[in-house]
Design a protein around this motif. Structure first.
Motif, PDB file in Angstrom:
ATOM      1  N   SER A  88       0.796  -1.058  -0.008  1.00 46.74           N
ATOM      2  CA  SER A  88       0.091   0.025   0.024  1.00 46.74           C
ATOM      3  C   SER A  88       0.882   1.412  -0.059  1.00 46.74           C
ATOM      4  CB  SER A  88      -0.801  -0.002   1.248  1.00 46.74           C
ATOM      5  OG  SER A  88      -1.365   1.120   1.518  1.00 46.74           O
ATOM      6  N   SER A  89       0.171   2.270  -0.748  1.00 44.33           N
ATOM      7  CA  SER A  89       1.207   3.566  -0.539  1.00 44.33           C
ATOM      8  C   SER A  89       1.195   4.077   0.729  1.00 44.33           C
ATOM      9  CB  SER A  89       0.628   4.667  -1.767  1.00 44.33           C
ATOM     10  OG  SER A  89      -0.661   4.861  -1.303  1.00 44.33           O
ATOM     11  N   GLN A 100       2.898  10.238   1.614  1.00 44.51           N
ATOM     12  CA  GLN A 100       1.529  10.054   2.338  1.00 44.51           C
ATOM     13  C   GLN A 100       0.601  11.279   1.715  1.00 44.51           C
ATOM     14  OE1 GLN A 100       2.008  10.870   6.811  1.00 44.51           O
ATOM     15  NE2 GLN A 100       4.115  11.848   6.329  1.00 44.51           N
ATOM     16  N   VAL A 101       1.052  12.158   0.876  1.00 43.17           N
ATOM     17  CA  VAL A 101       0.286  13.021   0.458  1.00 43.17           C
ATOM     18  C   VAL A 101      -0.940  12.177  -0.200  1.00 43.17           C
ATOM     19  CG1 VAL A 101       1.538  13.281  -1.623  1.00 43.17           C
ATOM     20  CG2 VAL A 101       0.405  15.199  -1.081  1.00 43.17           C
ATOM     21  N   LEU A 102      -0.549  11.245  -0.579  1.00 45.24           N
ATOM     22  CA  LEU A 102      -1.846  10.544  -1.275  1.00 45.24           C
ATOM     23  C   LEU A 102      -2.863  10.271  -0.211  1.00 45.24           C
ATOM     24  CD1 LEU A 102       0.230   8.047  -3.502  1.00 45.24           C
ATOM     25  CD2 LEU A 102      -0.948  10.056  -4.126  1.00 45.24           C
ATOM     26  N   ASP A 103      -2.748  10.276   1.237  1.00 49.03           N
ATOM     27  CA  ASP A 103      -3.539   9.747   2.162  1.00 49.03           C
ATOM     28  C   ASP A 103      -4.208  11.090   2.731  1.00 49.03           C
ATOM     29  OD1 ASP A 103      -3.186   6.938   2.426  1.00 49.03           O
ATOM     30  OD2 ASP A 103      -1.084   7.574   2.397  1.00 49.03           O
ATOM     31  N   LEU A 104      -4.149  12.128   1.997  1.00 52.92           N
ATOM     32  CA  LEU A 104      -4.754  13.251   2.560  1.00 52.92           C
ATOM     33  C   LEU A 104      -6.280  13.168   2.592  1.00 52.92           C
ATOM     34  CD1 LEU A 104      -2.766  16.310   1.115  1.00 52.92           C
ATOM     35  CD2 LEU A 104      -3.081  15.865   3.626  1.00 52.92           C
ATOM     36  N   PRO A 105      -7.077  13.062   3.635  1.00 57.94           N
ATOM     37  CA  PRO A 105      -8.788  12.666   3.428  1.00 57.94           C
ATOM     38  C   PRO A 105      -9.227  13.689   2.388  1.00 57.94           C
ATOM     39  CG  PRO A 105      -8.135  14.123   5.421  1.00 57.94           C
ATOM     40  CD  PRO A 105      -6.798  13.746   4.876  1.00 57.94           C
ATOM     41  N   TYR A 106     -10.268  12.751   1.734  1.00 58.75           N
ATOM     42  CA  TYR A 106     -11.156  13.415   0.750  1.00 58.75           C
ATOM     43  C   TYR A 106     -10.299  14.070  -0.361  1.00 58.75           C
ATOM     44  CZ  TYR A 106     -14.590  11.465   3.833  1.00 58.75           C
ATOM     45  OH  TYR A 106     -15.257  10.697   4.672  1.00 58.75           O
ATOM     46  N   PRO A 172       0.969   8.163   9.849  1.00 55.10           N
ATOM     47  CA  PRO A 172       0.625   9.266  10.772  1.00 55.10           C
ATOM     48  C   PRO A 172      -0.506   9.950  10.267  1.00 55.10           C
ATOM     49  CG  PRO A 172       3.011   9.328  10.327  1.00 55.10           C
ATOM     50  CD  PRO A 172       2.303   8.305   9.435  1.00 55.10           C
ATOM     51  N   MET A 173      -0.582  10.220   8.914  1.00 55.24           N
ATOM     52  CA  MET A 173      -1.729  10.887   8.233  1.00 55.24           C
ATOM     53  C   MET A 173      -3.153  10.066   8.766  1.00 55.24           C
ATOM     54  SD  MET A 173      -1.953  12.660   4.795  1.00 55.24           S
ATOM     55  CE  MET A 173      -0.637  13.551   4.843  1.00 55.24           C
ATOM     56  N   HIS A 174      -3.150   8.923   8.586  1.00 54.97           N
ATOM     57  CA  HIS A 174      -4.374   7.877   8.883  1.00 54.97           C
ATOM     58  C   HIS A 174      -4.554   8.324  10.256  1.00 54.97           C
ATOM     59  CE1 HIS A 174      -4.864   5.120   5.274  1.00 54.97           C
ATOM     60  NE2 HIS A 174      -4.298   6.205   4.985  1.00 54.97           N
ATOM     61  N   ILE A 175      -3.637   8.104  11.123  1.00 55.04           N
ATOM     62  CA  ILE A 175      -3.721   8.335  12.514  1.00 55.04           C
ATOM     63  C   ILE A 175      -4.397   9.647  12.761  1.00 55.04           C
ATOM     64  CG2 ILE A 175      -2.772   8.474  14.844  1.00 55.04           C
ATOM     65  CD1 ILE A 175      -0.847   6.460  13.539  1.00 55.04           C
ATOM     66  N   ALA A 176      -4.020  10.829  12.232  1.00 51.33           N
ATOM     67  CA  ALA A 176      -4.439  12.014  12.426  1.00 51.33           C
ATOM     68  C   ALA A 176      -5.723  12.181  11.976  1.00 51.33           C
ATOM     69  CB  ALA A 176      -3.427  13.034  11.838  1.00 51.33           C
ATOM     70  N   PHE A 231      -8.797   7.473  -1.386  1.00 48.61           N
ATOM     71  CA  PHE A 231      -8.554   6.651  -2.560  1.00 48.61           C
ATOM     72  C   PHE A 231      -7.168   5.833  -1.940  1.00 48.61           C
ATOM     73  CE2 PHE A 231      -7.326   5.166  -6.458  1.00 48.61           C
ATOM     74  CZ  PHE A 231      -8.425   4.286  -6.842  1.00 48.61           C
ATOM     75  N   SER A 232      -7.155   4.766  -1.847  1.00 43.97           N
ATOM     76  CA  SER A 232      -5.949   3.795  -1.593  1.00 43.97           C
ATOM     77  C   SER A 232      -5.191   3.516  -2.772  1.00 43.97           C
ATOM     78  CB  SER A 232      -6.416   2.828  -0.498  1.00 43.97           C
ATOM     79  OG  SER A 232      -5.059   2.263   0.035  1.00 43.97           O
ATOM     80  N   PHE A 233      -4.062   3.699  -2.897  1.00 46.40           N
ATOM     81  CA  PHE A 233      -3.007   3.112  -4.262  1.00 46.40           C
ATOM     82  C   PHE A 233      -2.569   1.832  -3.657  1.00 46.40           C
ATOM     83  CE2 PHE A 233      -3.755   7.488  -5.078  1.00 46.40           C
ATOM     84  CZ  PHE A 233      -3.960   7.328  -6.524  1.00 46.40           C
ATOM     85  N   GLU A 234      -2.432   0.907  -4.260  1.00 40.52           N
ATOM     86  CA  GLU A 234      -1.195  -0.125  -4.168  1.00 40.52           C
ATOM     87  C   GLU A 234       0.113   0.237  -5.224  1.00 40.52           C
ATOM     88  OE1 GLU A 234      -3.541  -4.099  -3.263  1.00 40.52           O
ATOM     89  OE2 GLU A 234      -2.884  -3.979  -5.400  1.00 40.52           O
ATOM     90  N   VAL A 235       1.159   0.190  -4.701  1.00 40.82           N
ATOM     91  CA  VAL A 235       2.316   0.616  -5.660  1.00 40.82           C
ATOM     92  C   VAL A 235       3.123  -0.561  -6.059  1.00 40.82           C
ATOM     93  CG1 VAL A 235       2.534   3.008  -5.349  1.00 40.82           C
ATOM     94  CG2 VAL A 235       3.372   1.709  -3.652  1.00 40.82           C
ATOM     95  N   LEU A 236       3.165  -0.739  -7.299  1.00 41.37           N
ATOM     96  CA  LEU A 236       4.226  -1.618  -7.720  1.00 41.37           C
ATOM     97  C   LEU A 236       5.755  -1.136  -7.361  1.00 41.37           C
ATOM     98  CD1 LEU A 236       4.932  -4.583  -9.245  1.00 41.37           C
ATOM     99  CD2 LEU A 236       4.101  -3.234 -11.274  1.00 41.37           C
TER     100      LEU A 236
END
Length: 326
Positions: A88-89, A100-106, A172-176, A231-236
């Motif tokens: 997972s990214s 973790q920029v990709l995990d910013l909410p919405y 950390p971003m998910h936790i926040a 929106f969650s990415f898997e990264v190859l």
């Protein structure tokens, strides 16, 4: 004597019709062999490479967390212990924090907007950052919009999240994000999650429908609420030294196979999204979709996450976010 034995071995191999591979790609993944990601890596990626290289490259796929969880897979790739993985990214952010920029909410409201961003200016920026750490991103594949499952109640408002002990990744971003909603985020690896839900160590978790199905969480969770918070990415990913060390023709072959597999994986995930939802609801879970109006309080409650991480992400990335957010 050694030369004689070596020559004899080559003769035996030739006589048996088996060609020894010059290179081996060990690729790890936490999901099962039946997950669309693994079926695509087998039918598209591995097939293209082994046939296109005439056996010079052998691809070994290790699903079901055989080589470790996402964090261990990232470490293995960075160190060169394994050549490729599909984490997972969100976990890759532990190796390059700006991912973790990709995990910013919405941040994204559609998969089309998400892929346009990572296939464009945002992806170009992030690819350069991980390359500096010895990790190449060869494709952004779809994990999907993340939704909350739990055993307490359906989630309709931020108040429904208060006090909920929810498993998150070590990000950390998910936790926040979940703290902003009043939940109690608890970082935990994928391999521990099912048992933790079963034993009540945590009340909830959040994942896309594909992973809710793949993890069989419908056996230990009652409700799935379509919060769609990330929106969650898997990264190859691949070890940079390994890719750089391949002869040009073989390197081009691997890069093209990675691109083709990424496109095929995205298509497969989009086509199977509804079937994953149907499977978990038929297995007993109750699903509720949040409307655009219902999501507005979630967006407002978690807006504080953006400035909280602005310095860490850097002004250049924050400017890119303004361009791609939609």
């Amino acid at each position: 004597m050694k030369k004689f034995l070596g020559a004899a071995l080559l003769v035996l191999i030739a006589a048996s019709g088996v060609q020894a591979a010059d290179y081996t790609i060990k690729l790890g993944y936490i999901g099962s062999e039946s997950h669309p990601t693994m079926t695509v890596m087998k039918d598209v990626f591995a097939k293209q490479i082994e046939e296109g290289s005439a056996g010079k490259i052998k691809v070994e796929l290790y699903p079901n967390g055989q080589l470790g969880g996402d964090r261990e897979l990232c470490e293995g790739v960075q160190l060169g212990a394994i050549q490729m993985a599909i984490p997972s990214s969100s976990v890759l952010a532990g190796f390059e924090k700006r991912i973790q920029v990709l995990d910013l909410p919405y941040l994204f409201t559609t998969r089309e907007a998400a892929f346009a961003a990572v296939d464009g200016v945002l992806g170009e920026k992030l690819n350069g950052l991980t390359a500096e750490k010895g990790i190449l991103i060869l494709g952004y594949q779809e994990n999907g919009f993340r939704h909350v499952t739990n055993n307490r109640n359906p989630i309709h408002t931020p108040d429904d999240m208060k006090g909920l002990k929810i498993r998150t990744m070590e990000n950390p971003m998910h936790i926040a994000f979940f703290k902003a909603l009043g939940a109690n985020p608890t970082p935990m690896s994928w391999g521990e999650l099912y048992t933790a839900l079963q034993q009540g160590t945590v009340d909830a978790q959040e994942n896309p429908y594909a992973m809710i199905d793949d993890g069989k969480f419908y056996e230990v969770q009652k409700y799935v609420s379509e919060t769609g918070h990330v929106f969650s990415f898997e990264v190859l990913i691949a070890n940079k030294a390994f890719i750089d060390g391949l002869p040009e023709a073989l390197r081009d072959l691997v890069l093209k196979a990675a691109k083709d597999a990424t496109e095929a994986q995205r298509k497969a995930m989009a086509e199977e999204e509804e079937s994953f939802k149907k499977k978990v609801t038929e297995a007993g879970m109750t699903a509720n979709e949040l409307t655009a109006e219902e999501k507005k309080p979630f967006v407002a409650a978690t807006a504080e996450v953006y400035p909280q991480f602005a310095d860490e992400l850097g002004q250049d990335l924050m400017e890119i976010i303004k361009q791609v957010q939609k």
